[in-house]
Design an enzyme around this catalytic site. Structure first.
Site, short mmCIF file in Angstrom:
data_model
loop_
_atom_site.label_atom_id
_atom_site.label_comp_id
_atom_site.label_asym_id
_atom_site.label_seq_id
_atom_site.Cartn_x
_atom_site.Cartn_y
_atom_site.Cartn_z
N GLU A 47 0.90 -1.31 0.00
CA GLU A 47 0.08 -0.04 -0.14
C GLU A 47 0.77 1.46 0.16
O GLU A 47 0.55 2.31 -0.75
CB GLU A 47 -0.81 0.03 1.24
CG GLU A 47 -2.33 -0.97 0.88
CD GLU A 47 -3.06 -0.46 0.13
OE1 GLU A 47 -3.18 0.76 -0.39
OE2 GLU A 47 -3.99 -1.34 -0.39
N GLU B 137 2.16 1.65 -3.62
CA GLU B 137 0.92 2.10 -4.50
C GLU B 137 0.76 3.61 -4.39
O GLU B 137 0.29 4.28 -5.24
CB GLU B 137 -0.30 1.24 -4.23
CG GLU B 137 -0.05 -0.21 -4.70
CD GLU B 137 -1.27 -1.27 -4.70
OE1 GLU B 137 -1.28 -2.34 -5.04
OE2 GLU B 137 -2.22 -0.88 -4.12
N GLU B 138 0.44 3.79 -3.13
CA GLU B 138 0.14 5.37 -2.76
C GLU B 138 1.29 6.45 -3.02
O GLU B 138 1.08 7.36 -3.25
CB GLU B 138 -0.25 5.59 -1.35
CG GLU B 138 -1.81 4.90 -1.07
CD GLU B 138 -2.46 5.37 0.23
OE1 GLU B 138 -2.09 6.27 0.63
OE2 GLU B 138 -3.28 4.44 0.55
#
Lengths: 270, 270
Positions: B146, B149-150
Site C-alpha cells: 500500500e 501504491e500510494e
C-alpha cells in the site's frame, strides 16, 4: 477514513440498486437488465450493487447472466456486484478475517496460570482458554467471556500479549484467522470447567508451562513471554489499551500499543 | 486447534449437504426437504449445511421455507445453514473483520516520516499511507504494498506499532475493522504519489507530525510513539514478528509480540 480505504467504494460514481425493499421485485430483471447496464455504463458508472432479499433469490440466476457474482450474504439477504469499470474490479471485498481471542490468566500471588486441554483432539496439549469473537465484541471482552465459559474463572483484561495471523485457517471457511492472546488477572479461583469443551483444566506453575513439551508452540512462546513479564515487570511485555472517540462518526474505538511515557503523551497534537 | 474454536463445528454430529456439484439439483428440495430434515433430527444431527451454486439460486427460497438462512456467499456460490439442535445456534459465524494496514515509514537518517492526505475528504488531515489487506496477504506485505501504491516509496517491514479495533466500521458492510500500523524502513526516497488517492504526500519531520493538530488522532498517537522509539530505541515500541510452522496442517503463521530475551527463548518447551 483510516483503515477502510485503498479500494473504490466512495468513488463508484453512483450505484444501481435493485430489490432493496422487502417484497418488491428487483429492478432490472429479465430483458430490462442488459439495457439498464448499458445505460449505467454510458452514464460513467463503474459498479452496480444488487441487494436481494433471500425470498427473491430466484432472480439471482438472471443477474448472473448479466455478469453479477456474490459479494456477500448473511441471514436473510445477499449482495451481488457487477464491475463496469476498466480492468479488474477495484470494489472492496467483504470481511476477510475471523477473530479468535484467548486469555492467559495469571495468579500473581502464586505464579500459576490457567490452562486447558481441548476435548476431541489427537494430542492433549495445554493451551490458554479462548474462542471466537462474537460480532461487535471487543477483544478483551471476548477473552474474559471465553475464559469464564470454559473454566468458570472470572477475570479482568490487562493487556494484549501476542497476535497471530494465519491464512486459510481450518474452520474459517477459507478465510484468514487473527488470534490474539490477552493477559488477564483473575478475580475468582475455583475452577468449574465446561465438560463439553475441555478434557482438563488446571492452575499450572507458569514456569512449568514455559518448559513443558505438552503445550502448543504458541502457548509455549507466550508462557515464556508471560514468565519474563512476571519476573521483570509486565511493562516489558504489555501492549496496552486506550479508548478514543472517532470524530467523524461518534463511534468509540480502542487502540493498543506499547505504553508511552507521560512526557510524550503531553507534547501536543491531538 | 487454536483460534478456531469455541463454537460447534467439528462436533456437529454429521452434516446434510446438498447441491455441492456444478449442475446437479440440490437434494432435498420441495416435498423431500421436510422429510429429510425430520430424519436428520431423528439421527441426532444438530445442523445442516447447504451449499448452492449461484446458478441454482432459485432453490434458495424453498430452503428458506424450511428455516434455512444465509451463512455466507462469495463469487459463484452461497452457503445456507439450518440449526436443528437445542437452543440458539452454536454454529460458527463467518469472517467478522476486514483488515486495514498502514505503514509509518521513517527515514532514520533525517528523522522524517512519510505522510499523505486523502483526496475527497472534508478535513485535510495527515495520515500514514495504507489500505485494505488482500485475501491471504500478510500484515507486513499489505503495509509495504500500500505504501508503494500510494507514494511510490519502497520499504521493508520492521514491526507492528499499534492495533485498533472498531465495530460497524463505515465501508465494512456492517462488519468490524482491524487497523494495524506497522513500522517500515524506506529503501527508496523519491515520492511519486497516486493522484487518484492522495491530495498531498511528503516527508515530514516526525517531531512536527507528533505536534501538529492537522493529523488524525490515531496518526498523532502513533507519531508520538514512533518519536519515542526514534529517540530512545525502537525496542521500546516494537511488536516484533516470528514465523512458525503449524504442526497439524503444515501451514506457516506469523506471531507478533514483544521481543523476548535470549535466555527465555532457550529455556525449553517448544
Amino acid at each position: 477514513m483510516e483503515g477502510g480505504k485503498g479500494r473504490e467504494r466512495e468513488g463508484e460514481g453512483g450505484e444501481g440498486r435493485g430489490g432493496q425493499g422487502g417484497g418488491e421485485e428487483p429492478r432490472g430483471r429479465s430483458r430490462a437488465a442488459p439495457d439498464s447496464i448499458k445505460q449505467w455504463k454510458r452514464e460513467g458508472k463503474i459498479a452496480v450493487w444488487l441487494h436481494i432479499p433471500i425470498l427473491q433469490s430466484s432472480f439471482i440466476a438472471s443477474a448472473v447472466s448479466q455478469g453479477f457474482t456474490f459479494h456477500h450474504a448473511e441471514g436473510d439477504s445477499s449482495t451481488l456486484t457487477l464491475w463496469l469499470g476498466d480492468g479488474n474490479s477495484r470494489l472492496p471485498g467483504y470481511a476477510t478475517h475471523q477473530l479468535g481471542v484467548a486469555g492467559a490468566v495469571l495468579d500473581n500471588s502464586t505464579g500459576k496460570v490457567l490452562v486447558v486441554q481441548d476435548k476431541n483432539k489427537t494430542t492433549n496439549a495445554w493451551k490458554f482458554p479462548g474462542g471466537l469473537s462474537d460480532p461487535g465484541e471487543d477483544i478483551g471482552d471476548t477473552a474474559v467471556r471465553e475464559v469464564f465459559e470454559e473454566t468458570g474463572i472470572k477475570s479482568e483484561f490487562k493487556s494484549i500479549l501476542s497476535i497471530r495471523q494465519q491464512h486459510r485457517h481450518p474452520g474459517a471457511f477459507g478465510k484468514s484467522d487473527m488470534y490474539i492472546i490477552c493477559r488477564l488477572e483473575p478475580s475468582s479461583f475455583n475452577i468449574s470447567f465446561c465438560q463439553q469443551e475441555c478434557l482438563r483444566c488446571e492452575w499450572m506453575d507458569l514456569d512449568e508451562l514455559a518448559k513443558t513439551k505438552d503445550a502448543t508452540p504458541i502457548t509455549s512462546s507466550v508462557a515464556k513471554l508471560l514468565l519474563y513479564g512476571y519476573r521483570e515487570g509486565f511493562d516489558k511485555i504489555d501492549i496496552t489499551m486506550k479508548e478514543f472517540s472517532a470524530v467523524y462518526t461518534g463511534l468509540v474505538y480502542k487502540l493498543y500499543h506499547r505504553e508511552l511515557p507521560e512526557s510524550y503523551k503531553d507534547m501536543g497534537g491531538l
